[in-house]
Motif scaffolding. Structure first.
Motif, PDB file in Angstrom:
ATOM      1  N   LEU A 138       1.748  -5.400   6.439  1.00 12.39           N
ATOM      2  CA  LEU A 138       0.404  -4.911   6.761  1.00 12.39           C
ATOM      3  C   LEU A 138      -0.523  -6.049   7.148  1.00 12.39           C
ATOM      4  N   ARG A 139      -1.455  -5.742   8.003  1.00 15.04           N
ATOM      5  CA  ARG A 139      -2.513  -6.691   8.358  1.00 15.04           C
ATOM      6  C   ARG A 139      -3.766  -5.886   8.688  1.00 15.04           C
ATOM      7  N   GLU A 140      -4.901  -6.553   8.550  1.00 17.37           N
ATOM      8  CA  GLU A 140      -6.165  -5.922   8.952  1.00 17.37           C
ATOM      9  C   GLU A 140      -6.144  -5.764  10.463  1.00 17.37           C
TER      10      GLU A 140
ATOM     11  N   VAL B 213      -3.573   3.702   0.387  1.00 17.99           N
ATOM     12  CA  VAL B 213      -4.157   3.469  -0.932  1.00 17.99           C
ATOM     13  C   VAL B 213      -3.519   2.185  -1.446  1.00 17.99           C
ATOM     14  N   ARG B 214      -4.343   1.251  -1.862  1.00 15.89           N
ATOM     15  CA  ARG B 214      -3.804   0.004  -2.402  1.00 15.89           C
ATOM     16  C   ARG B 214      -3.049   0.304  -3.696  1.00 15.89           C
ATOM     17  N   VAL B 215      -1.916  -0.335  -3.850  1.00 15.46           N
ATOM     18  CA  VAL B 215      -1.052  -0.087  -5.006  1.00 15.46           C
ATOM     19  C   VAL B 215      -1.814  -0.294  -6.308  1.00 15.46           C
ATOM     20  N   GLU B 216      -2.732  -1.259  -6.343  1.00 13.90           N
ATOM     21  CA  GLU B 216      -3.502  -1.520  -7.579  1.00 13.90           C
ATOM     22  C   GLU B 216      -4.320  -0.317  -8.010  1.00 13.90           C
TER      23      GLU B 216
ATOM     24  N   ALA C 159       0.848  -1.183   0.000  1.00 12.85           N
ATOM     25  CA  ALA C 159       0.000   0.000   0.000  1.00 12.85           C
ATOM     26  C   ALA C 159       0.886   1.236   0.000  1.00 12.85           C
ATOM     27  N   LEU C 160       0.377   2.296  -0.595  1.00 14.04           N
ATOM     28  CA  LEU C 160       1.026   3.600  -0.494  1.00 14.04           C
ATOM     29  C   LEU C 160       0.374   4.311   0.681  1.00 14.04           C
ATOM     30  N   THR C 161       1.195   4.791   1.600  1.00 10.40           N
ATOM     31  CA  THR C 161       0.655   5.405   2.809  1.00 10.40           C
ATOM     32  C   THR C 161       1.090   6.861   2.908  1.00 10.40           C
ATOM     33  N   PHE C 162       0.258   7.646   3.561  1.00 10.63           N
ATOM     34  CA  PHE C 162       0.553   9.060   3.773  1.00 10.63           C
ATOM     35  C   PHE C 162      -0.171   9.512   5.025  1.00 10.63           C
ATOM     36  N   ARG C 163       0.250  10.642   5.559  1.00  9.01           N
ATOM     37  CA  ARG C 163      -0.344  11.188   6.774  1.00  9.01           C
ATOM     38  C   ARG C 163      -0.995  12.524   6.461  1.00  9.01           C
TER      39      ARG C 163
ATOM     40  N   PRO D 170       4.351   9.786  -0.700  1.00  7.24           N
ATOM     41  CA  PRO D 170       3.789   8.625   0.004  1.00  7.24           C
ATOM     42  C   PRO D 170       4.883   7.599   0.275  1.00  7.24           C
ATOM     43  N   ARG D 171       4.636   6.789   1.263  1.00  8.45           N
ATOM     44  CA  ARG D 171       5.589   5.743   1.637  1.00  8.45           C
ATOM     45  C   ARG D 171       4.990   4.400   1.246  1.00  8.45           C
ATOM     46  N   LEU D 172       5.802   3.542   0.653  1.00 11.07           N
ATOM     47  CA  LEU D 172       5.360   2.209   0.272  1.00 11.07           C
ATOM     48  C   LEU D 172       5.519   1.289   1.478  1.00 11.07           C
ATOM     49  N   VAL D 173       4.420   0.623   1.854  1.00  3.93           N
ATOM     50  CA  VAL D 173       4.464  -0.373   2.917  1.00  3.93           C
ATOM     51  C   VAL D 173       4.109  -1.702   2.265  1.00  3.93           C
TER      52      VAL D 173
END
Length: 153
Positions: A96-98, A13-16, A1-5, A88-91
Motif C-alpha cells: 500500500l501507498r498513499e 480499515v487500518r489493522v490497528e 489494512a483490511l480492505t473490502f468493496r 475483508p482482504r488483508l493488504v
C-alpha cells in the motif's frame, strides 16, 4: 489494512483499528431503528451496534446472497461494527501507498482521511469513528445537548 468493496468503491480499515470479524446474519434490530443503523450483534460477550456503511454513504451495494459480516472496530473499550458483504482482504503495508492524487475525496468531505492504493486498486480510508458518532452520539454529548435544549440555549 483490511480492505473490502461496497459497490464500485474500495475501502480500507487500518489493522490497528480492527477488533474482529463476526457473522452478521443474526443482527438484532433495535426499537425505533432507522437509517444506517443495521442493528446490534454479539461480540465477545457484549452487544455492539452495527452500521450499514453502504446505506450511510448512499452507495448501491450489490445484494449479497451469501453470508454477510460485520468488521468490528475498536478504540479503547468502544466498539462498533461495519456491515460488509464479503470477508475483508488483508493488504500488507508494503503493498500500500498513499495515492499521489485523490479522486472522489470531495464527495466524502470530512469523512475522508486518505486514499490508499496498490498497483491495481484504490481504497478510501475513512474516519469511521466520525461516522459512528454521527449516527450514535456519545452519551455525554446527547445529555449535554438535551440539557442545553431544556435551558433554552
Amino acid at each position: 489494512a483490511l480492505t473490502f468493496r461496497l459497490g464500485e468503491y474500495g475501502f480500507a480499515v487500518r489493522v490497528e483499528e480492527a477488533g474482529g470479524l463476526i457473522d452478521a446474519e443474526r443482527l438484532a434490530p433495535l426499537p425505533g431503528q432507522s437509517g444506517a443503523l443495521a442493528g446490534v450483534a454479539a461480540f465477545r460477550g457484549e452487544m455492539v451496534p452495527v452500521i450499514d456503511l453502504a446505506a450511510y454513504l448512499g452507495i448501491e451495494a450489490p445484494v449479497s446472497h451469501g453470508q454477510r459480516y460485520a468488521l468490528v472496530l475498536a478504540r479503547g473499550m468502544d466498539r462498533f461494527g461495519i456491515l460488509i458483504p464479503d470477508l475483508p482482504r488483508l493488504v500488507l503495508g508494503r503493498e500500500l501507498r498513499e495515492a499521489a492524487h485523490s479522486t472522489g475525496d470531495q464527495e466524502l468531505g470530512e469523512l475522508f482521511e486518505s486514499l490508499l492504493e496498490t498497483d491495481t486498486e484504490q481504497f478510501h480510508g475513512l474516519n469511521y469513528w466520525r461516522i459512528f458518532e454521527s449516527i450514535i452520539p456519545p452519551a455525554g454529548a446527547a445529555a449535554s445537548s438535551r440539557a442545553s435544549a431544556e435551558r433554552g440555549s
